[in-house]
Scaffold this motif. Structure first.
Motif, PDB file in Angstrom:
ATOM      1  N   LEU A   1       0.843  -1.205   0.000  1.00 43.76           N
ATOM      2  CA  LEU A   1       0.000   0.000   0.000  1.00 43.76           C
ATOM      3  C   LEU A   1       0.876   1.253   0.000  1.00 43.76           C
ATOM      4  O   LEU A   1       0.674   2.170  -0.802  1.00 43.76           O
ATOM      5  N   GLY A   2       1.851   1.248   0.898  1.00 40.04           N
ATOM      6  CA  GLY A   2       2.748   2.399   0.993  1.00 40.04           C
ATOM      7  C   GLY A   2       3.549   2.597  -0.277  1.00 40.04           C
ATOM      8  O   GLY A   2       3.694   3.718  -0.782  1.00 40.04           O
ATOM      9  N   PHE A   3       4.043   1.506  -0.818  1.00 38.33           N
ATOM     10  CA  PHE A   3       4.835   1.595  -2.043  1.00 38.33           C
ATOM     11  C   PHE A   3       3.981   2.126  -3.190  1.00 38.33           C
ATOM     12  O   PHE A   3       4.404   2.994  -3.962  1.00 38.33           O
ATOM     13  N   GLY A   4       2.764   1.570  -3.274  1.00 37.49           N
ATOM     14  CA  GLY A   4       1.866   2.009  -4.341  1.00 37.49           C
ATOM     15  C   GLY A   4       1.572   3.493  -4.251  1.00 37.49           C
ATOM     16  O   GLY A   4       1.608   4.226  -5.247  1.00 37.49           O
ATOM     17  N   LEU A   5       1.331   3.932  -3.038  1.00 37.62           N
ATOM     18  CA  LEU A   5       1.041   5.353  -2.807  1.00 37.62           C
ATOM     19  C   LEU A   5       2.248   6.221  -3.162  1.00 37.62           C
ATOM     20  O   LEU A   5       2.132   7.230  -3.865  1.00 37.62           O
ATOM     21  N   ALA A   6       3.409   5.786  -2.713  1.00 33.73           N
ATOM     22  CA  ALA A   6       4.631   6.566  -2.980  1.00 33.73           C
ATOM     23  C   ALA A   6       4.927   6.585  -4.478  1.00 33.73           C
ATOM     24  O   ALA A   6       5.309   7.621  -5.039  1.00 33.73           O
ATOM     25  N   TRP A   7       4.745   5.451  -5.115  1.00 30.72           N
ATOM     26  CA  TRP A   7       4.996   5.368  -6.558  1.00 30.72           C
ATOM     27  C   TRP A   7       4.010   6.241  -7.326  1.00 30.72           C
ATOM     28  O   TRP A   7       4.391   6.978  -8.248  1.00 30.72           O
ATOM     29  N   LEU A   8       2.764   6.188  -6.914  1.00 26.87           N
ATOM     30  CA  LEU A   8       1.736   7.011  -7.559  1.00 26.87           C
ATOM     31  C   LEU A   8       2.082   8.486  -7.454  1.00 26.87           C
ATOM     32  O   LEU A   8       2.079   9.230  -8.441  1.00 26.87           O
ATOM     33  N   LEU A   9       2.419   8.901  -6.237  1.00 25.73           N
ATOM     34  CA  LEU A   9       2.706  10.311  -6.006  1.00 25.73           C
ATOM     35  C   LEU A   9       3.981  10.764  -6.712  1.00 25.73           C
ATOM     36  O   LEU A   9       4.058  11.882  -7.213  1.00 25.73           O
ATOM     37  N   SER A  10       4.969   9.889  -6.757  1.00 29.61           N
ATOM     38  CA  SER A  10       6.249  10.335  -7.315  1.00 29.61           C
ATOM     39  C   SER A  10       6.332  10.168  -8.830  1.00 29.61           C
ATOM     40  O   SER A  10       7.019  10.932  -9.496  1.00 29.61           O
ATOM     41  N   SER A  11       5.640   9.150  -9.361  1.00 27.49           N
ATOM     42  CA  SER A  11       5.822   8.867 -10.794  1.00 27.49           C
ATOM     43  C   SER A  11       4.582   9.074 -11.654  1.00 27.49           C
ATOM     44  O   SER A  11       4.703   9.210 -12.871  1.00 27.49           O
ATOM     45  N   LYS A  12       3.432   9.045 -11.031  1.00 27.25           N
ATOM     46  CA  LYS A  12       2.222   9.098 -11.841  1.00 27.25           C
ATOM     47  C   LYS A  12       1.447  10.401 -11.687  1.00 27.25           C
ATOM     48  O   LYS A  12       0.504  10.647 -12.427  1.00 27.25           O
ATOM     49  N   LEU A  13       1.830  11.197 -10.736  1.00 23.64           N
ATOM     50  CA  LEU A  13       1.162  12.477 -10.559  1.00 23.64           C
ATOM     51  C   LEU A  13       2.171  13.600 -10.757  1.00 23.64           C
ATOM     52  O   LEU A  13       3.343  13.459 -10.428  1.00 23.64           O
ATOM     53  N   LYS A  14       1.679  14.695 -11.247  1.00 26.74           N
ATOM     54  CA  LYS A  14       2.534  15.855 -11.555  1.00 26.74           C
ATOM     55  C   LYS A  14       3.300  16.320 -10.323  1.00 26.74           C
ATOM     56  O   LYS A  14       4.432  16.793 -10.423  1.00 26.74           O
ATOM     57  N   ILE A  15       2.675  16.188  -9.168  1.00 26.97           N
ATOM     58  CA  ILE A  15       3.281  16.723  -7.948  1.00 26.97           C
ATOM     59  C   ILE A  15       4.653  16.111  -7.688  1.00 26.97           C
ATOM     60  O   ILE A  15       5.579  16.773  -7.231  1.00 26.97           O
ATOM     61  N   GLY A  16       4.800  14.831  -8.041  1.00 28.39           N
ATOM     62  CA  GLY A  16       6.089  14.175  -7.813  1.00 28.39           C
ATOM     63  C   GLY A  16       7.190  14.817  -8.635  1.00 28.39           C
ATOM     64  O   GLY A  16       8.311  15.034  -8.160  1.00 28.39           O
TER      65      GLY A  16
END
Lengths: 323, 384, 496
Positions: free
Chosen positions: A164-179
């Motif tokens: 869950l944590g990895f997915g969230l971190a990956w989403l935020l860092s690689s899949k969303l502009k904010i990352g």
């Protein structure tokens, strides 16, 4: 095949460093020579990695956030008590802790945005405030959960949280502009700004994201120990520093691989150091010194990789000149 | 503009804090010495500096000292909530200004013992220390050299630790893991007590981890997990503290990974759920953590203030700790000792320790009572 | 006449400094419009406003007939205006594909970033621009300044902008790099899209531009049509007076004392330098020329101790080995690097701090550095070199490139250094400041100092050097004396 080779090359450094250290530990400490020890280390690295991923966003954005430990505490106490009172079970604990952590981090971000003072000041002030608040809310008793909540200390609960944590971190860092914005702001503020990135909002967002992961870490702690008690006098900074050390070690061994995976291995290495200290009966009062020396060694090795390569070249050139 | 507002706010907070520190000490409006008893012309006043009265220990100390003061006709003035040396010193100054002729305090650290002691010495005020021994030898030498130093009483943590290890050894458990306190803090004598106990009983501490000062339960979880994985022969855990969630974290980890046949625990301080853990065999013994040190120190100090000192020199008393070894003893402890509504000693006993009421009172009277202190004695001599 | 961009009465203030005072500009569709002026004339400020980097203090713009006031570079880019800036516009620590899509990671209407799409699109853009050798996944920092500049070019043209602003980009590039930019400009023109071209190289301006607008001291001076374009006329409009066109040395050289100020022997750096030896003498300007990748820039760093060679040694005048920058500074050696903003100056510090930076040991009284002494020193030197500034308390980042370079030189003059290693000392600097720097170099030389000047400009090498060393593929390929009066072709023959 090329993809496989490329993948191996990306992750070889972090895996190799970790494997070598494990091998050394097992070589010199016979009591560690078992699969269960390896599994233990991999499990012990899971919770610190969660907090480390949150801290990473702050480090990437150029924030100095010493309040993340206090965010863990307040997330655990508020989230844990709320979930327990509402009878929401462990899922409720996870959700409530994450929400509470996100709120705590968002307050930090909002204050930074409004006051425009350095993040280090905001974070220290909030750390003191959050610690004090924890001493007051719920009678200052912290939170105690029943055994029915203790499902995150072992497989599959801990693995689910890690994913869950990895997915969230990956989403935020690689899949969303904010990352990407966070990375840009932390690497070159001027160029980031020139390319239309809102620096203040981005740094504030990084603070909030760190709070979210603090909540996740708090949930895992509660789901393992069942308890969180108040801390005062900036005691929560210890939690913050431990997470930072996982990140620093992780960054130094990431190479070309995914930094999130690198931080997980960094967390495993930190736990390995603790285990080694115990196995070799190293006096506990010096354990922090040893950990700090390891971190410095990793950072030195990482920073001086170019220097080592140059040394090699210089020797080769000197040999060539002699011939 | 925003920075100016922040600066003004911070300055105002500082000013407020400074002003509040100048105020009168945290006197409790319901302090018993003011109620009921008509102070005689020569009624003496003693100030007490303590961390608080909200927890079990604090509330018991508050009630027993107030009751004793009432019985022997002494006024008490309280200063509660101080957590650092500066605050304790300020409280001492305020108490003396309010007319206190003696100060009893639990120093938050060794430096506080010196600062408060020095202040009292310079102002001719008797002072005594409860619940703490002074670790720093220079400070200890200074305090013990003070003319107005009455003495101290602290719990024999080291002795309690040895006793608990003996209980484990009797159960056939001799391979220990230690939840260790940082050696720099006063309670670290517990580490030494466990070590001495292990040696005396033919046991061995094979591994240890240090209690985290950030209260992070993950440290306990990882420490216990490492114990279990690396030392399969380990059969007991020696806990130096159960506070800040340590007990819950440790016990939950043990319960998820092993059995009470494999591992037993001894601990300082009772925690919620300890009775059940006694019943299920997880806990072999616990040093219960509440004892009438403060009462004895108060009575000792009162004697000095009233001109009937127990000794020409300072007195160091060692209070035996009660070790509970069963759920029933836990219940008894909570009923008779860890209970602010219950007075351990009768009014007669209290008066017998005061020179006004017993002209032949001596130090031996104190030490005899302290030696006799046990759960059985308290139950037998209970007048409530 | 199809007007693409109209700028009217543009004003911009930075605090008390008026950078633009009512500037007009009219850009036609499909034209290459030059913008020239001395340092501090306002041309970069104007181009930054058009590109959305700055917000104007007054005035208006219209693009394609509609009101145009971009709030950010991204907004300008979306409106079809792209900027190629002089200094680096890529971020080290981010990959090539991340840099390519900086600020635009998500496709329109999408919330999630598709990394695969970014990589594919980046690959396509790079291939279209002849950058097949660049790996999209690698960190941009792993590539040279020129390669990163090419990335920026590719990024700027990727969205087919209707207006491309090239702001002093070509001066930092090699011949190949410049050709690439000229190709882009040609393609824009052929496609009826427009370019604003800013450069200090007037030959380049004359080659490339259809019309040229001249600014001076933040004010609009004139716009010359192609037929009116003439170097001397441009110079005089830029400076506001007649310029005699001579700013290189006019002497025949030969003032070197023979005493070695700096010497290097057997300098090797794997893949870069293959055993270079040289001696710099007092009273001479020793030019070092070659292609960008000939190793001359690295040689400059090695001579200053900023880069350790694999073998060989560098000795100062006193015979001391130079192994670090501290050794060099102690021996009175100064270094003006090519990339002044990142390697020479503290951009976020003020002028005073920059000038004093290398001289604290000389300024201090015990443990104390008297602020008055510091300020006096900075004012004296800044005044001597006529740095255009409000005061020495002004932030260095607000100065133009030429004035920054003057501050860099002031720093070393404050230290009392008399051996200078200058790497492209007049890069991106207008003719007025160039002349001033050349005069200063002559002054240093005449007073017995020594200068090793690394330059990619042949005219500069020929015009200023007593001797010229030519590097090719990391080795010395030849030497010319001033007295031999070498031509550009003579030098090029040894470079290639």
């Amino acid at each position: 095949m090329q993809t496989v080779i490329k993948g191996v090359r990306k992750y070889i450094l972090m895996v190799a460093v970790t494997a070598i250290l494990v091998a050394l530990l097992m070589l010199f400490a016979p009591s560690t020579r078992s699969l269960s020890i390896l599994v233990t280390l991999l499990e012990q690295g899971m919770a610190p990695a969660l907090l480390g991923w949150g801290v990473l966003f702050n480090i990437k954005a150029g924030n100095w956030d010493f309040g993340v430990g206090a965010e863990v505490l307040i997330a655990a106490i508020v989230g844990g008590n709320a979930a327990d009172a509402l009878g929401l079970g462990i899922v409720g604990v996870v959700c409530c802790c994450m929400l509470a952590g996100l709120a705590a981090g968002a307050v930090s971000g909002l204050l930074y945005k409004l006051l425009r003072v350095p993040t280090i000041i905001i974070s220290i002030a909030l750390m003191l405030i959050y610690e004090s608040v924890c001493g007051v809310i719920f009678g200052g008793r912290g939170v105690t959960l029943g055994v029915e909540y203790l499902v995150l200390a072992s497989f599959p609960g801990n693995a689910v949280m890690l994913l869950l944590g990895f997915g969230l971190a990956w989403l935020l860092s690689s899949k969303l502009k904010i990352g990407y914005s966070i990375k840009a702001v932390g690497s070159n503020l001027k160029v980031a700004e020139d390319n239309g990135i809102d620096v203040v909002n981005t740094k504030a967002a990084a603070l909030a994201i760190a709070g979210l992961f603090a909540g996740l870490y708090a949930a895992v702690s509660l789901g393992s120990s069942g308890v969180a008690r108040t801390v005062s006098a900036m005691g929560t900074m210890g939690t913050c520093f431990n997470a930072m050390m996982c990140v620093f070690i992780g960054l130094s061994i990431t190479g070309r691989g995914n930094v999130l995976v690198g931080i997980y291995f960094g967390a495993v290495i930190m736990q390995m150091i603790q285990m080694a200290l115990m196995v070799f009966s190293f006096p506990t009062q010096y354990s922090q010194v040893v950990v700090a020396l390891f971190v410095v060694a990793f950072m030195l090795a990482s920073a001086n990789t170019e220097g080592l390569r140059r040394l090699k070249r210089r020797r080769a050139a000197a040999n060539g000149a002699k011939q | 503009m925003k920075k100016k507002i922040l600066a003004i706010l911070l300055a105002a907070m500082l000013a407020l804090g400074a002003l509040s520190a100048c105020g009168s000490p945290a006197t409790d409006p319901s302090a018993p010495p003011s109620e009921g008893s008509e102070p005689e012309a020569e009624a003496h006043k003693i100030g007490v500096i303590f961390y608080g009265r909200d927890d079990a220990l604090g509330s018991c100390v508050y009630e027993e000292v107030n009751h004793a003061a009432e019985v022997i006709g002494v006024e008490v003035e309280w200063a509660l909530g101080d957590y650092d040396t500066a605050a304790q010193l300020t409280s001492a100054e305020n108490l003396v200004s309010a007319g206190c002729e003696g100060i009893m305090f639990m120093p938050i650290e060794d430096a506080s013992a010196q600062r408060v002691g020095q202040y009292c010495e310079e102002n001719g005020v008797w002072f005594a220390i409860c619940f703490r021994d002074i670790l720093d030898q220079d400070i200890k030498a200074y305090v013990e050299g003070c003319e107005y130093y009455v003495g101290s009483c602290w719990e024999d943590d080291a002795g309690a630790a040895e006793e608990m290890v003996a209980v484990l050894a009797e159960n056939g458990r001799t391979t220990y893991g230690l939840e260790k306190l940082n050696p720099s803090i006063a309670l670290a004598v517990r580490n030494d007590g466990y070590a001495a106990g292990a040696e005396a009983n033919g046991g061995e501490i094979v591994a240890e981890y240090e209690v985290p000062n950030d209260g992070n339960s993950q440290t306990h979880i990882n420490g216990i997990t490492n114990f279990l994985n690396l030392y399969p022969d380990m059969d007991a855990i020696l806990m130096t503290t159960a506070s800040q969630g340590a007990a819950e974290a440790i016990m939950n980890t043990l319960k998820q990974n092993t059995t009470s046949e494999q591992i037993q625990v001894v601990t300082f301080d009772l925690y919620e759920g300890i009775a059940e853990d006694f019943e299920s065999g997880w806990v072999a013994a616990a040093a219960a953590g509440n004892s009438p040190d403060a009462l004895f120190v108060f009575l000792m100090l009162a004697n000095s203030v009233e001109g009937t000192p127990l000794s020409d020199s300072f007195i160091n008393l060692s209070q035996k700790e009660i070790i509970v070894t069963s759920a029933e003893e836990c219940a008894d402890f909570e009923k008779y000792i860890d209970n602010p509504d219950f007075q351990i000693y009768s009014d007669d006993i209290i008066r017998s320790l005061n020179g006004k009421f017993n002209s032949e009172v001596s130090l031996e009277d104190f030490t005899e009572l302290m030696e006799a202190f046990s759960l059985d004695w308290v139950k037998e001599n209970s007048v409530q | 006449m199809d007007v693409l961009l109209k700028v009217e009465d543009m004003r911009k203030d930075f605090g008390a400094t008026r950078a633009l005072a009512g500037v007009h500009l009219e850009l036609r569709r499909g034209e290459v419009h030059g913008l020239v002026g001395e340092n501090g004339s306002g041309k970069s400020t104007l181009s930054n406003i058009i590109a959305g980097v700055y917000r104007p203090s007054g005035g208006s713009m219209s693009l394609d007939g509609a009101a145009y006031s971009p709030q950010s570079v991204l907004a300008a880019s979306r409106a079809g205006v792209s900027l190629l800036a002089q200094e680096t516009g890529t971020i080290a620590g981010m990959s090539v594909y991340e840099n390519m899509f900086l600020g635009e990671e998500t496709a329109p209407g999408r919330g999630l970033v598709s990394v695969g799409r970014l990589k594919r699109e980046t690959r396509r853009i790079l291939d279209e621009n002849g950058l097949e050798g660049i790996d999209v996944e690698r960190d941009a920092a792993e590539y040279s300044f020129e390669q990163r500049k090419m990335l920026e070019v590719a990024r700027a043209v990727a969205h087919s902008p209707q207006l491309l602003i090239v702001d002093e980009t070509t001066t930092a590039l090699s011949h190949r790099g410049r050709q690439k930019i000229y190709e882009v400009i040609r393609a824009m023109r052929e496609d009826k899209r427009s370019v604003i071209f800013i450069s200090h190289d007037l030959d380049e301006i004359l080659d490339v531009c259809d019309r040229v607008t001249i600014l001076r001291d933040g004010q609009y001076i004139a716009t010359l049509e192609r037929a009116e374009l003439e170097k001397e006329r441009l110079r005089s409009l830029m400076i506001g007076r007649e310029f005699d066109g001579v700013y290189y040395r006019t002497d025949a050289g030969g003032g070197a004392s023979g005493e070695a100020a700096l010497s290097a022997s057997g300098i090797r750096l794997d893949g870069v330098l293959a055993g270079v030896s040289l001696t710099l003498r007092r009273g001479e300007i020793l030019g070092v020329g070659g292609l960008t990748e000939s190793g001359m820039h690295e040689l400059g760093k090695i001579l200053f101790g900023a880069l350790r060679p694999d073998s060989g040694e560098v000795l100062s005048a006193s015979g001391a080995r130079i192994r670090s920058t501290l050794d060099a500074v102690r021996e009175g050696i100064a270094y003006i690097p090519k990339d002044r903003d990142t390697e020479s100056l503290f951009i976020s510090a003020n002028i005073r701090d920059n000038i004093a930076a290398a001289s604290y040991d000389r300024l201090r009284r015990g443990a104390y550095i008297p602020p008055k002494a510091e300020r006096a020193m900075a004012e004296e030197l800044a005044g001597r070199l006529q740095v255009k500034m409000r005061s020495v308390a002004q932030q260095l980042g607000e100065l133009s490139g030429g004035n920054k370079q003057k501050v860099a030189i002031c720093k070393w003059l404050a230290r009392g250094s008399d051996v200078f290693i200058m790497d492209c000392p007049t890069r991106g600097i207008d003719v007025g400041v160039k002349a001033a720097i050349y005069r200063l170099m002559e002054e240093i030389r005449e007073k017995g100092g020594a200068i090793l000047m690394i330059s990619e400009e042949l005219t500069e090498l020929i015009g200023m050097s007593d001797r010229i060393l030519v590097l090719k593929d990391g080795a010395l390929s030849g030497e010319f004396l001033r007295a031999d009066a070498p031509g550009e072709q003579d030098i090029i023959r040894l470079m290639l």
